[in-house]
Design a protein around this motif. Sequence first.
Motif, PDB file in Angstrom:
ATOM      1  N   ALA A  37       0.826  -1.220   0.000  1.00 13.15           N
ATOM      2  CA  ALA A  37       0.000   0.000   0.000  1.00 13.15           C
ATOM      3  C   ALA A  37       0.855   1.263   0.000  1.00 13.15           C
ATOM      4  O   ALA A  37       0.433   2.304  -0.500  1.00 13.15           O
ATOM      5  CB  ALA A  37      -0.948   0.001   1.199  1.00 13.15           C
ATOM      6  N   PHE A  85      -4.495   0.669  -3.636  1.00 15.28           N
ATOM      7  CA  PHE A  85      -5.309   0.084  -2.573  1.00 15.28           C
ATOM      8  C   PHE A  85      -5.799  -1.307  -2.977  1.00 15.28           C
ATOM      9  O   PHE A  85      -5.695  -2.269  -2.224  1.00 15.28           O
ATOM     10  CB  PHE A  85      -6.516   0.970  -2.257  1.00 15.28           C
ATOM     11  N   ASN A  89      -4.305  -5.056  -1.478  1.00 22.49           N
ATOM     12  CA  ASN A  89      -5.279  -5.900  -0.806  1.00 22.49           C
ATOM     13  C   ASN A  89      -5.405  -7.257  -1.488  1.00 22.49           C
ATOM     14  O   ASN A  89      -5.402  -8.307  -0.839  1.00 22.49           O
ATOM     15  CB  ASN A  89      -6.619  -5.160  -0.843  1.00 22.49           C
ATOM     16  N   SER A 128     -13.335  -2.435   0.776  1.00 17.19           N
ATOM     17  CA  SER A 128     -12.142  -2.057   1.543  1.00 17.19           C
ATOM     18  C   SER A 128     -11.346  -0.963   0.834  1.00 17.19           C
ATOM     19  O   SER A 128     -10.787  -0.077   1.488  1.00 17.19           O
ATOM     20  CB  SER A 128     -11.235  -3.275   1.767  1.00 17.19           C
ATOM     21  N   THR A 129     -11.295  -1.034  -0.491  1.00 15.71           N
ATOM     22  CA  THR A 129     -10.599  -0.009  -1.261  1.00 15.71           C
ATOM     23  C   THR A 129     -11.291   1.338  -1.079  1.00 15.71           C
ATOM     24  O   THR A 129     -10.646   2.362  -0.856  1.00 15.71           O
ATOM     25  CB  THR A 129     -10.533  -0.398  -2.749  1.00 15.71           C
ATOM     26  N   GLN A 132     -10.519   2.453   2.491  1.00 13.43           N
ATOM     27  CA  GLN A 132      -9.157   2.971   2.595  1.00 13.43           C
ATOM     28  C   GLN A 132      -9.056   4.358   1.974  1.00 13.43           C
ATOM     29  O   GLN A 132      -8.411   5.254   2.529  1.00 13.43           O
ATOM     30  CB  GLN A 132      -8.167   2.025   1.903  1.00 13.43           C
ATOM     31  N   THR A 136      -8.120   7.619   4.088  1.00  8.38           N
ATOM     32  CA  THR A 136      -6.933   8.362   3.660  1.00  8.38           C
ATOM     33  C   THR A 136      -7.288   9.809   3.343  1.00  8.38           C
ATOM     34  O   THR A 136      -6.584  10.734   3.749  1.00  8.38           O
ATOM     35  CB  THR A 136      -6.281   7.687   2.436  1.00  8.38           C
ATOM     36  N   ARG A 149      -2.225   6.196   4.914  1.00 14.09           N
ATOM     37  CA  ARG A 149      -2.361   4.938   4.172  1.00 14.09           C
ATOM     38  C   ARG A 149      -2.230   3.729   5.099  1.00 14.09           C
ATOM     39  O   ARG A 149      -2.913   2.728   4.924  1.00 14.09           O
ATOM     40  CB  ARG A 149      -1.338   4.857   3.043  1.00 14.09           C
ATOM     41  N   ALA A 152      -5.472   3.474   7.140  1.00 15.37           N
ATOM     42  CA  ALA A 152      -6.557   3.059   6.257  1.00 15.37           C
ATOM     43  C   ALA A 152      -6.460   1.571   5.928  1.00 15.37           C
ATOM     44  O   ALA A 152      -7.463   0.848   5.960  1.00 15.37           O
ATOM     45  CB  ALA A 152      -6.528   3.893   4.973  1.00 15.37           C
ATOM     46  N   ALA A 153      -5.264   1.100   5.615  1.00 19.33           N
ATOM     47  CA  ALA A 153      -5.079  -0.318   5.309  1.00 19.33           C
ATOM     48  C   ALA A 153      -5.352  -1.181   6.543  1.00 19.33           C
ATOM     49  O   ALA A 153      -5.894  -2.284   6.436  1.00 19.33           O
ATOM     50  CB  ALA A 153      -3.669  -0.569   4.773  1.00 19.33           C
ATOM     51  N   ALA A 156      -9.142  -1.512   6.961  1.00 21.35           N
ATOM     52  CA  ALA A 156      -9.651  -2.453   5.963  1.00 21.35           C
ATOM     53  C   ALA A 156      -9.317  -3.884   6.359  1.00 21.35           C
ATOM     54  O   ALA A 156     -10.128  -4.801   6.177  1.00 21.35           O
ATOM     55  CB  ALA A 156      -9.070  -2.127   4.585  1.00 21.35           C
TER      56      ALA A 156
END
Length: 176
Positions: A37, A85, A89, A128-129, A132, A136, A149, A152-153, A156
Motif C-alpha cells: 500500500a 489500494f 489488498n 475495503s478499497t 481505505q 486516507t 495509508r 486506512a489499510a 480495511a
Amino acid sequence: MSILKKIDERFGDHTLWQFVKFNLVSMSISLLQLVLANLLPLLFDGVTAKLPPLLRPVFRPETLFEGASPYVVDSVVTWGYVLPFFLSNFIANIYGYFINMKTTFRGKGSRWSLTAYLVILTGLILFSTWLQGWITARLTGTNLAWLARTLAASAAGLVQVAVLFPLEKYVLFRKE
C-alpha cells in the motif's frame, strides 16, 4: 520442537486455536499489504486513466477528497488512486488464502472454493478499497497525514478478518 508446533499438534482443529493462527497469518498478510500500500503509489501515482462508469458512484471525488486532487480528472477518480489500494489488498489476500488453507485450517482447496473466494474477495476489496480511500482522504489534511495509508489499510484489514475467518473456517475449508 517449538512451542507453537506443540500447541498446534494438541489443539489443531479447535476454533480458538485456529482463530489465533488465522490472526498470526493475518499479521503477515497485513505486513505485506502495508508494504504494498505504501510502495504501489510510487508506480501508479502517474496513472490518470479515469475509472469506468460502473465504479464512479462508489469512488466519488466529493466523498474522497476535500478540494482539488491529482487523482481526479474531469471530476472522475483515476485508476492511479484506486489501484494501489486494490492491488495491495488483492495480492496480500491471495497469499493469505493459500497460507490459511495449508497451515490454519489444514484443508484442501478446490476450484469451487478458490472461485467463491475470489468473487467474495473482489466485493470485499472493492468495499475495503473505498474504505481505505475514504479514511486516507479524511486524514490527508491532518497531523496524521503521514500515517494515512497505514491506518486506512489497517482498518480495511479488520473488516476483512471479520468476513474471511468465518468464510474460510465454515465454508471454504470446512472439515467434512
